[in-house]
Design a protein around this motif. Structure first.
Motif, mmCIF file in Angstrom:
data_model
loop_
_atom_site.group_PDB
_atom_site.id
_atom_site.type_symbol
_atom_site.label_atom_id
_atom_site.label_comp_id
_atom_site.label_asym_id
_atom_site.label_seq_id
_atom_site.Cartn_x
_atom_site.Cartn_y
_atom_site.Cartn_z
ATOM 1 N N ALA B 76 0.944 -1.275 -0.102
ATOM 2 C CA ALA B 76 0.024 0.134 0.073
ATOM 3 C C ALA B 76 0.942 1.229 -0.056
ATOM 4 N N GLY B 77 2.236 1.026 0.046
ATOM 5 C CA GLY B 77 3.084 2.306 -0.244
ATOM 6 C C GLY B 77 3.933 2.625 1.109
ATOM 7 N N ALA B 78 3.840 1.973 2.247
ATOM 8 C CA ALA B 78 4.544 2.273 3.422
ATOM 9 C C ALA B 78 6.131 1.558 3.023
ATOM 10 N N THR B 79 6.840 2.570 3.647
ATOM 11 C CA THR B 79 8.432 2.253 3.504
ATOM 12 C C THR B 79 8.923 2.127 4.905
ATOM 13 N N GLY B 80 8.183 2.222 6.026
ATOM 14 C CA GLY B 80 8.644 1.838 7.289
ATOM 15 C C GLY B 80 7.562 1.625 8.190
ATOM 16 N N THR B 81 7.890 1.356 9.330
ATOM 17 C CA THR B 81 6.520 1.189 10.486
ATOM 18 C C THR B 81 7.352 1.281 11.821
ATOM 19 N N LEU B 82 6.400 2.214 12.499
ATOM 20 C CA LEU B 82 6.656 2.099 14.138
ATOM 21 C C LEU B 82 6.271 0.701 14.680
ATOM 22 N N LEU B 83 6.934 0.425 15.911
ATOM 23 C CA LEU B 83 6.670 -0.947 16.711
ATOM 24 C C LEU B 83 6.572 -0.625 18.175
ATOM 25 N N ASN B 84 5.679 -1.288 18.785
ATOM 26 C CA ASN B 84 5.711 -1.215 20.263
ATOM 27 C C ASN B 84 5.600 0.330 20.547
ATOM 28 N N HIS B 85 4.626 0.956 20.025
ATOM 29 C CA HIS B 85 4.180 2.509 20.559
ATOM 30 C C HIS B 85 3.601 2.274 21.862
ATOM 31 N N SER B 86 3.727 3.137 22.784
ATOM 32 C CA SER B 86 3.344 2.837 24.240
ATOM 33 C C SER B 86 1.770 2.704 24.052
ATOM 34 N N GLU B 87 1.005 3.019 23.033
ATOM 35 C CA GLU B 87 -0.372 2.820 23.016
ATOM 36 C C GLU B 87 -0.487 1.455 22.439
ATOM 37 N N ASN B 88 0.315 0.660 21.897
ATOM 38 C CA ASN B 88 0.441 -0.605 21.310
ATOM 39 C C ASN B 88 1.429 -1.373 21.600
ATOM 40 N N ARG B 89 1.459 -1.657 23.168
ATOM 41 C CA ARG B 89 2.816 -2.316 23.324
ATOM 42 C C ARG B 89 2.938 -3.828 23.041
ATOM 43 N N LEU B 90 4.073 -4.330 22.546
ATOM 44 C CA LEU B 90 3.996 -5.514 22.123
ATOM 45 C C LEU B 90 4.831 -6.489 23.118
ATOM 46 N N ARG B 91 4.520 -7.736 23.004
ATOM 47 C CA ARG B 91 5.593 -8.913 23.873
ATOM 48 C C ARG B 91 6.857 -8.995 23.218
ATOM 49 N N LEU B 92 7.841 -9.064 23.953
ATOM 50 C CA LEU B 92 9.347 -8.908 23.554
ATOM 51 C C LEU B 92 9.347 -10.026 22.293
ATOM 52 N N ALA B 93 8.932 -11.155 22.477
ATOM 53 C CA ALA B 93 8.759 -12.083 21.309
ATOM 54 C C ALA B 93 8.260 -11.463 19.847
ATOM 55 N N ASP B 94 7.306 -10.727 20.053
ATOM 56 C CA ASP B 94 6.566 -10.202 18.944
ATOM 57 C C ASP B 94 7.236 -8.961 18.535
ATOM 58 N N ILE B 95 7.855 -8.290 19.190
ATOM 59 C CA ILE B 95 8.797 -6.987 18.877
ATOM 60 C C ILE B 95 9.923 -7.786 17.964
ATOM 61 N N ASP B 96 10.468 -8.821 18.253
ATOM 62 C CA ASP B 96 11.588 -9.352 17.575
ATOM 63 C C ASP B 96 10.723 -10.024 16.150
ATOM 64 N N ALA B 97 9.549 -10.741 16.217
ATOM 65 C CA ALA B 97 9.024 -11.320 15.168
ATOM 66 C C ALA B 97 8.382 -10.145 14.012
ATOM 67 N N SER B 98 8.015 -8.964 14.704
ATOM 68 C CA SER B 98 7.745 -7.936 13.835
ATOM 69 C C SER B 98 8.699 -7.202 13.074
#
Lengths: 214, 214, 214, 214
Positions: B76-98
């Motif tokens: 869809a045109g994205a060239t980057g992504t935020l991850l683990n924003h404090s409004e969308n906290r992720l599991r450690l293993a999922d940050i790695d996988a994302s």
């Protein structure tokens, strides 16, 4: 070597396993701890064996229904806690908060992780120790120290790159004395065990065999 | 300095903000990206502005209903992504996988974290950049660079201790050119903005003011 | 019968499947909708086919990074949304909030559930429709209407006991026209399909075969 | 009326509150139960007071590190459990599985919900009782029975519409005897209490006052 026996939600008798662990620890001088269900901490700690929680919540005292408060685990006799086991993966921010909760309550900590990269991340959060457990080997009886020695060595390197003095444990499939010695060879300072002891017909014999070579 | 404008779930017109961002980036040469809702990636990317996702799921192609597949965001045109924003906290293993999912799809990555210790952990997971945002300052208009300069300096140190070449961004309360310069002084190589631009009456003027001092 | 094709995170071309669905719907008069990734809603809706989201977040406009805002899905052309798919199970309170979010944005809703009891609960939350999908049959090619007809009948009864006018769909393993007719016989007013169409070599033929008996 | 005192993660002495509750229950004949932390179940149950868990996990015996196994709670003396408290909201499928786990272990169940619609849904899952607690009133000291009587009456109607014989409790802000009587007037067959007793200087006096009017 530190041997931590995780009873998970197994239908074993936690008092029987704890008694076996206490006996073997006393006889051999090897450090052995048992991590039962929170509701069983009291009765396991009464045996005199080193007692660990399987998890504590990232909360302080307050309105947190259904939490596992670090202070309550300590009250019941726990002196340490696992965190972020692959069966109970936590958010990065919650591992940090649970570590601080455990420190506050005087609990020693081991943060689990799936691979060396995650071990490095866990180490940066300043736990007392880290553990690497490849999820695909948990419960298989195939020991990580044989099936995937590179992951243990990689975990030791990854932890050392972030902080030189944080011990690395390993787990998944460990059940024999040879597995334990192989883990030590790879740089591991302890092992996480579960089904190999908790589901053994004779947990005392299983633990005695395990540590016989140390 | 990299300026990343996070549109969150705000009721702003993503195309209007994206057009303003594209104009200011072109006029000033400052790198500015816009992160809309996944369903708006297409229309934002069409403007020509650098377009980021707010999150991608830790999954590969497969049976994952309701996921945000990294490849779909890239399509869809994205060239980057935020991850683990404090409004969308992720599991450690999922940050790695994302992170691995984003790499696979060719997306640049910024992993957010709440404090220097978590920034160190995030850095160990090998993102392209990390960002520190104290949750208590998000949306306040009180800039982190003034309210808590130590947290930005601490984050820069924590990241450098783990990997020397991972840029550190900062966010929370940033809205003026002075905030941006203060962030740069503290070692930050970029900022995360949200309400200061997305809720501004005139997003173009807000962005132009922001980058005027660079 | 309502046929909802869930593209999940499959590596299929969403535009090709949507075009096939649109053609078959037009030719046969059967109601067919396609649910792509959020980032693909725009391009699927442009085909003219009925377009659904796979999920919307339980949030209103505001500071919710990484959410799937119902209004953004509607903007991009969605006219309905799945909720609580077994690959994306939601908290009870969040199903309620996501339903209200979908209503607010004018989206039709189908809440998925694993068994008749959960179908009854989902019905009490006042969705437009409910769907029963036994998780163990999803992706197997073994149709729920044959493998477990009792679960479909039980779901129809459970929904009717709570609210008489909420249609019940079913899913898991549906791929042929016989499966569809069997589902209708059991009281189902629609089906959820996924791999049977999305992974078919010829999605148009798969859909045409599916609805041929209606 | 059933009075359930939830100790959450408060820094109170669980044995002192349990002793007070046991005394007041014995003196007045009112049914009073105490729900401590899982690690405190043993010592609370030893007092002889009716003892509840704050939560049980949706699992059976097996590899579930960090879970709260229903059987372990029962072993430690619990005879009932709260589920889906607003501080511990569960997925719909997990409420169902936790209810079945509690049944298996012989625990009585109360499923909490935020509003009448969710109470109807919870009732469909076949618990022993349901409870309505508007999250915005929890811990405020403003009793739900006065601040929002319609929500209690609505919950009673919603439960009855799904199953006629499931008792409805209410909670949030309840602390006085008048609150309790008002709750009963509205059709509630019990109350959930927390800070009003657990944080009282004299828990025995607080409980005695509470039930004096019954």
């Amino acid at each position: 070597m530190f041997v931590l026996v995780n009873l998970k939600a197994y239908p074993c008798d936690p008092v029987a396993v704890a008694t076996a662990a206490d006996d073997v620890a006393t006889e051999t001088g090897v450090r052995i701890a048992v991590a039962p269900q929170a509701a069983h901490l009291d009765r396991v700690a009464e045996i005199g064996v080193e007692t660990w929680a399987q998890h504590v919540s990232p909360v302080e005292h307050g309105s947190h229904t259904g939490s596992t408060l670090a202070e309550a685990a300590a009250d019941a006799g726990a002196t340490g806690t696992l965190l972020n086991h692959s069966e109970n993966r936590l958010r990065l921010a919650d591992i940090d908060a649970s570590l601080r909760a455990a420190e506050r309550a005087g609990l020693e900590t081991v943060v689990c992780a799936n691979n060396p990269r995650q071990v490095g991340a866990a180490t940066a959060l300043e736990p007392d120790a880290v553990a690497v457990e490849p999820p695909e080997l948990i419960g298989t009886g195939t020991p990580v120290s044989t099936a995937d020695p590179g992951i243990v060595e990689g975990a030791v390197e990854a932890a050392a790159a972030v902080a030189p003095d944080v011990p690395v444990l390993c787990g998944a499939g460990i059940s024999t004395g040879d597995d334990l010695l192989a883990a030590r060879e790879l740089g591991s300072e302890g092992v996480l065990l579960a089904s190999g002891v908790a589901k053994a017909d004779d947990p005392r014999a299983a633990l005695a065999d395990l540590v016989a070579g140390l």
